[in-house]
Design a protein around this motif. Structure first.
Motif, mmCIF file in Angstrom:
data_model
loop_
_atom_site.group_PDB
_atom_site.id
_atom_site.type_symbol
_atom_site.label_atom_id
_atom_site.label_comp_id
_atom_site.label_asym_id
_atom_site.label_seq_id
_atom_site.Cartn_x
_atom_site.Cartn_y
_atom_site.Cartn_z
ATOM 1 N N ALA A 141 0.976 -1.288 0.088
ATOM 2 C CA ALA A 141 -0.074 -0.161 0.006
ATOM 3 C C ALA A 141 1.044 1.000 -0.289
ATOM 4 C CB ALA A 141 -1.263 0.093 0.665
ATOM 5 N N ARG A 142 0.336 2.616 -0.744
ATOM 6 C CA ARG A 142 1.223 3.656 -1.037
ATOM 7 C C ARG A 142 -0.050 4.249 -0.552
ATOM 8 N NH1 ARG A 142 2.741 2.673 -7.087
ATOM 9 N NH2 ARG A 142 2.854 0.879 -7.212
ATOM 10 N N PRO A 143 0.844 6.368 -0.302
ATOM 11 C CA PRO A 143 0.330 6.980 0.345
ATOM 12 C C PRO A 143 0.110 7.496 -0.929
ATOM 13 C CG PRO A 143 2.810 7.420 0.683
ATOM 14 C CD PRO A 143 1.954 6.069 0.218
ATOM 15 N N PHE A 144 -0.877 8.262 -1.101
ATOM 16 C CA PHE A 144 -1.395 9.486 -2.431
ATOM 17 C C PHE A 144 -0.221 9.878 -2.865
ATOM 18 C CE2 PHE A 144 -5.318 9.771 0.655
ATOM 19 C CZ PHE A 144 -5.909 8.795 0.030
ATOM 20 N N PRO A 145 0.147 9.884 -3.733
ATOM 21 C CA PRO A 145 1.186 10.515 -4.984
ATOM 22 C C PRO A 145 1.490 12.030 -4.967
ATOM 23 C CG PRO A 145 -0.708 9.979 -6.500
ATOM 24 C CD PRO A 145 -0.704 9.315 -4.738
ATOM 25 N N GLY A 146 0.319 12.387 -4.796
ATOM 26 C CA GLY A 146 0.510 14.624 -4.493
ATOM 27 C C GLY A 146 -1.101 14.423 -4.130
ATOM 28 N N PRO A 147 -1.066 16.159 -3.315
ATOM 29 C CA PRO A 147 -1.532 16.845 -2.974
ATOM 30 C C PRO A 147 -3.084 16.548 -3.860
ATOM 31 C CG PRO A 147 -0.410 18.295 -3.496
ATOM 32 C CD PRO A 147 0.389 17.019 -3.510
ATOM 33 N N GLY A 148 -4.040 17.689 -4.166
ATOM 34 C CA GLY A 148 -5.399 17.908 -4.763
ATOM 35 C C GLY A 148 -5.895 16.685 -5.809
ATOM 36 N N PRO A 149 -6.419 16.692 -7.105
ATOM 37 C CA PRO A 149 -6.793 15.743 -7.379
ATOM 38 C C PRO A 149 -5.975 14.866 -8.209
ATOM 39 C CG PRO A 149 -7.602 18.113 -8.729
ATOM 40 C CD PRO A 149 -6.429 18.313 -7.344
ATOM 41 N N LEU A 150 -6.169 13.772 -7.916
ATOM 42 C CA LEU A 150 -5.126 12.633 -8.393
ATOM 43 C C LEU A 150 -5.416 12.272 -10.394
ATOM 44 C CD1 LEU A 150 -5.988 9.442 -5.147
ATOM 45 C CD2 LEU A 150 -4.191 12.105 -5.296
ATOM 46 N N ASP A 151 -4.555 12.054 -10.570
ATOM 47 C CA ASP A 151 -4.402 12.070 -12.520
ATOM 48 C C ASP A 151 -4.769 10.631 -12.625
ATOM 49 O OD1 ASP A 151 -4.041 12.178 -15.034
ATOM 50 O OD2 ASP A 151 -1.445 12.214 -14.689
ATOM 51 N N LEU A 152 -6.201 10.121 -12.313
ATOM 52 C CA LEU A 152 -6.556 8.396 -12.633
ATOM 53 C C LEU A 152 -8.273 8.889 -12.917
ATOM 54 C CD1 LEU A 152 -5.847 6.897 -9.068
ATOM 55 C CD2 LEU A 152 -4.909 7.292 -11.246
ATOM 56 N N PRO A 153 -8.980 8.075 -13.474
ATOM 57 C CA PRO A 153 -10.553 7.998 -14.258
ATOM 58 C C PRO A 153 -10.918 8.801 -13.163
ATOM 59 C CG PRO A 153 -8.977 6.143 -15.243
ATOM 60 C CD PRO A 153 -8.077 7.088 -13.852
ATOM 61 N N GLY A 154 -11.857 9.563 -13.512
ATOM 62 C CA GLY A 154 -12.526 10.329 -11.690
ATOM 63 C C GLY A 154 -12.704 11.708 -11.504
ATOM 64 N N ARG A 155 -10.897 11.555 -11.666
ATOM 65 C CA ARG A 155 -10.327 12.888 -10.947
ATOM 66 C C ARG A 155 -10.087 13.715 -9.628
ATOM 67 N NH1 ARG A 155 -5.364 15.137 -12.646
ATOM 68 N NH2 ARG A 155 -6.399 17.215 -12.372
ATOM 69 N N PRO A 156 -10.772 11.433 -8.411
ATOM 70 C CA PRO A 156 -11.009 12.169 -7.627
ATOM 71 C C PRO A 156 -10.087 12.927 -6.394
ATOM 72 C CG PRO A 156 -9.813 10.070 -7.447
ATOM 73 C CD PRO A 156 -10.282 10.457 -8.873
ATOM 74 N N VAL A 157 -10.706 13.448 -5.693
ATOM 75 C CA VAL A 157 -9.644 14.237 -4.484
ATOM 76 C C VAL A 157 -9.716 14.290 -2.945
ATOM 77 C CG1 VAL A 157 -9.447 16.556 -3.640
ATOM 78 C CG2 VAL A 157 -10.209 16.696 -6.357
ATOM 79 N N PRO A 158 -8.695 13.541 -2.821
ATOM 80 C CA PRO A 158 -8.671 12.281 -1.176
ATOM 81 C C PRO A 158 -9.066 13.948 -0.417
ATOM 82 C CG PRO A 158 -6.953 11.671 -1.984
ATOM 83 C CD PRO A 158 -7.852 12.880 -3.172
ATOM 84 N N VAL A 159 -10.162 13.557 0.820
ATOM 85 C CA VAL A 159 -10.270 14.499 1.559
ATOM 86 C C VAL A 159 -10.349 13.598 2.736
ATOM 87 C CG1 VAL A 159 -12.670 15.399 2.502
ATOM 88 C CG2 VAL A 159 -12.970 15.868 -0.088
ATOM 89 N N PRO A 160 -9.720 14.262 3.917
ATOM 90 C CA PRO A 160 -9.629 13.972 5.069
ATOM 91 C C PRO A 160 -10.475 13.101 6.069
ATOM 92 C CG PRO A 160 -7.413 15.133 4.550
ATOM 93 C CD PRO A 160 -8.724 15.855 3.469
ATOM 94 N N THR A 161 -10.439 11.901 6.165
ATOM 95 C CA THR A 161 -12.212 12.730 7.037
ATOM 96 C C THR A 161 -11.733 11.113 8.431
ATOM 97 O OG1 THR A 161 -13.090 10.914 5.596
ATOM 98 C CG2 THR A 161 -14.089 13.209 5.567
#
Length: 249
Positions: A141-161
């Motif tokens: 498992a890896r941490p997100f590659p960077g902040p903001g929208p991820l360069d993946l289908p759907g352009r998901p943006v991680p939101v800490p919850t």
């Protein structure tokens, strides 16, 4: 033995899938797929079947995003990673949970003590059949590659919850006006008599006060479609869904 999945197409290239008492999300763009969560170990075949049903193969999964490392959200990856190779991303804190360095989840004793309550016996039996007692870790498992929208289908943006687990993440899909909320905010559960936006029962979460406070992060999002980890999709402003959940808490 897993439940037969129910697939809901929520928009072009976006699907909410109900598996064994848990949901996952499929996002597509061209010939690539983002998978968010993957159900119980017994749901692995269902994940692959759903992909094939919408015209994709497991080898087209570009990455899997995980809301949190509970068995009902990562269990299916144990089988899927034997079929194809793809990165698995979580928040930096949740990576350590996924790798098995610590555990933050309800255990068998928590469930056994509540089997007298309505909904618990049937739910417990179904998740046992789906592999709920297996211990699945994700050493790569890896941490997100960077902040903001991820360069993946759907352009998901991680939101800490954080709260349900220490590193729980929701995912904002700005192009769809949607939020994949995982277990930070659900709309139902076999053990709950309530329907509609709500928090899970307290024994399911690591830090309930923090889980309640983390709802603030969802109210700040411009979204009117909620894709939860448990329960049906919910249409309407997510901030109003949060308000309803807080009224019930």
């Amino acid at each position: 033995m897993a439940s037969r999945p129910v697939v809901t197409r929520v928009a072009d290239g976006a699907y909410l899938v109900a598996g064994t008492a848990v949901n996952w999300v499929v996002l597509t763009d061209g010939d690539a797929v983002t998978l968010i969560d993957a159900g119980y170990p017994g749901d692995a075949g269902a994940v692959e079947a759903v992909l094939e049903g919408i015209g994709y193969r497991i080898g087209q999964v570009e990455a899997v995003l995980v809301t949190h490392a509970h068995i009902d959200h990562v269990g299916g990856l144990s089988g899927l990673l034997g079929r194809a190779r793809f990165p698995v991303y979580l928040s930096e804190r949740e990576v350590h949970h996924a790798r098995g360095e610590y555990r933050q989840s309800a255990g068998p004793a928590d469930v056994l003590g509540r089997l007298w309550r309505p909904g618990f016996p049937g739910w417990a039996l179904s998740i046992l059949r789906a592999g709920a007692l297996r211990h699945v870790t994700l050493p790569d498992a890896r941490p997100f590659p960077g902040p903001g929208p991820l360069d993946l289908p759907g352009r998901p943006v991680p939101v800490p919850t954080p709260g349900h687990t220490s590193g729980h993440s929701a995912y904002h899909l700005p192009d769809l006006g949607a939020v994949v909320s995982g277990d930070a905010l659900v709309t139902g559960h076999p053990t709950s008599p309530a329907a509609g936006p709500q928090l899970l029962m307290p024994f399911f979460s690591h830090d309930n006060a923090l889980a309640a406070a983390s709802l603030d992060a969802l109210t700040a999002l411009d979204a009117d479609l909620l894709l939860p980890g448990h329960g049906p999709l919910h249409r309407g402003p997510v901030r109003e869904a949060v308000a309803r959940a807080r009224e019930r808490a």
